[in-house]
Design an enzyme around this catalytic site. Structure first.
Site, PDB file in Angstrom:
ATOM      1  N   SER A  76      29.199  17.674  47.595  1.00  0.00           N
ATOM      2  CA  SER A  76      28.475  17.596  46.324  1.00  0.00           C
ATOM      3  C   SER A  76      28.283  18.916  45.714  1.00  0.00           C
ATOM      4  O   SER A  76      29.349  19.587  45.149  1.00  0.00           O
ATOM      5  CB  SER A  76      26.939  17.009  46.595  1.00  0.00           C
ATOM      6  OG  SER A  76      26.060  16.767  45.387  1.00  0.00           O
ATOM      7  N   MET A  77      26.994  19.397  45.441  1.00  0.00           N
ATOM      8  CA  MET A  77      27.034  20.743  44.845  1.00  0.00           C
ATOM      9  C   MET A  77      27.834  22.120  45.574  1.00  0.00           C
ATOM     10  O   MET A  77      28.361  22.650  44.683  1.00  0.00           O
ATOM     11  CB  MET A  77      25.533  21.400  44.785  1.00  0.00           C
ATOM     12  CG  MET A  77      25.164  22.679  43.846  1.00  0.00           C
ATOM     13  SD  MET A  77      23.580  23.133  43.816  1.00  0.00           S
ATOM     14  CE  MET A  77      23.381  23.415  45.567  1.00  0.00           C
TER      15      MET A  77
END
Length: 338
Positions: A140-141
């Site tokens: 994700s991030m």
């Protein structure tokens, strides 16, 4: 030959802090991490930075350069607890807590978090440990940060593994413009509450809150894994718990970037790349994200993509679904013996 991560003769090692003075890595102690495979040993460490420290968990052989594992927004290094015991049998893993997350230091009062600080942190860690290359396992991030680093420093990375994100999802610019004023007010308010306890819950209530807060992406059992680094007992009410990450993280200003810039950047990604797209996840499914994934595929002959059943946190909930692909990928590119 890979460089050592820690000193042979002591439990601390001098590293350069990326600026001028040597600093000492603190608290390098041998423990058995509380995971689904508690027999696998790991080490908790603290890496000094100018605003405090970065906390991390080292799985596997400390004598080899590890894979750097990066978690997603508002998660922590515990996101790799189920997968790390499987993978660290073959390659060491250093899973960090990003600033403001898990056990890592928060940014100083008055400051705020910015997404391009994360690839810069990867660069700082490379300098700390004097790694010749960086190997990345990201979610994700963390995947977005990893791609930004890998594209900015293509000669400094040997492989990049990403789970369910490559770039930031496409934004509705009208929505961004409407959200910014409210977010800036919320950031200013959060700055005044840094020493206050957030809402309190029983242990089981907090697990359910965490589960629902991820739109059920994180299972209840997986939420309890993340809570080990991401929650604390109340000082006033010891039987109650609160989410301990920096509340300012909720209001990160995800600055939209021009599509030509994003495309120019990702075309620089040349290292062997393994990407997992979780089929039950709404992320990285917009038209632009799909288009950019296809651009990477056309421009990087060492790119491979696997669609796997599961939510955005498939690596945390169901590591057995991705581990075989990781093993095959590492063998294919000679990072593991065949």
């Amino acid at each position: 030959m890979a460089k050592r991560l820690f000193s042979r003769s002591s439990t601390s090692l001098l590293f350069f802090n990326g600026f001028t003075n040597p600093v000492k890595t603190q608290i390098v102690k041998h423990i058995h991490c509380d995971t689904i495979k508690p027999e696998v040993p790991c080490k908790e460490i603290k890496i000094p930075v100018q605003w405090g420290h970065i906390s991390a968990k080292l799985w596997g052989d400390e004598n080899e350069r590890p894979i750097l594992a990066l978690h997603g927004w508002q998660d922590n290094a515990g996101t790799w607890d189920p997968l790390a015991p499987l993978l660290s049998k073959h390659k060491s893993i250093l899973a960090i807590d990003f600033p403001g997350h898990g056990l890592s230091s928060w940014f100083p009062p008055g400051m705020h978090y910015y997404s391009w600080e994360l690839p810069r942190l990867i660069l700082l860690l490379k300098e700390y440990f004097k790694w010749d290359k960086v190997s990345l396992l990201c979610h994700s991030m963390g995947s977005i940060a990893g791609l930004r680093f890998a594209s900015s420093y293509p000669e400094e990375i040997d492989f990049y593994i990403a789970v369910d994100s490559l770039i930031a999802d496409d934004y509705d610019l009208d929505l961004v413009a409407r959200t910014y004023p409210k977010n800036m007010l919320n950031v200013n308010l959060a700055q005044t509450r840094l020493d206050q306890e957030p809402p309190l819950y029983t242990y089981d209530e907090l697990a359910k809150v965490w589960h629902m807060g991820t739109r059920k992406s994180v299972s209840i059992d997986s939420a309890k894994i993340l809570m080990k680094r991401g929650s604390k007992p109340s000082k006033k009410y010891p039987n109650k718990f609160f989410v301990s990450r920096d509340a300012r993280l909720k209001y990160i200003l995800f600055t939209p970037e021009s599509k030509p810039f994003v495309e120019t950047l990702i075309k620089k990604l040349k290292c062997p790349t393994l990407y997992f797209k979780a089929v039950d996840s709404p992320y990285a499914s917009d038209e632009f994200s799909v288009e950019m994934r296809e651009v990477i595929e056309r421009n990087n002959e060492n790119f491979e993509c696997h669609f796997v059943p599961g939510t955005h946190h498939v690596h945390l909930n169901n590591p057995e679904l991705i581990m075989p692909h990781i093993s095959q990928f590492l063998k294919k590119h000679n990072f593991l013996p065949s």
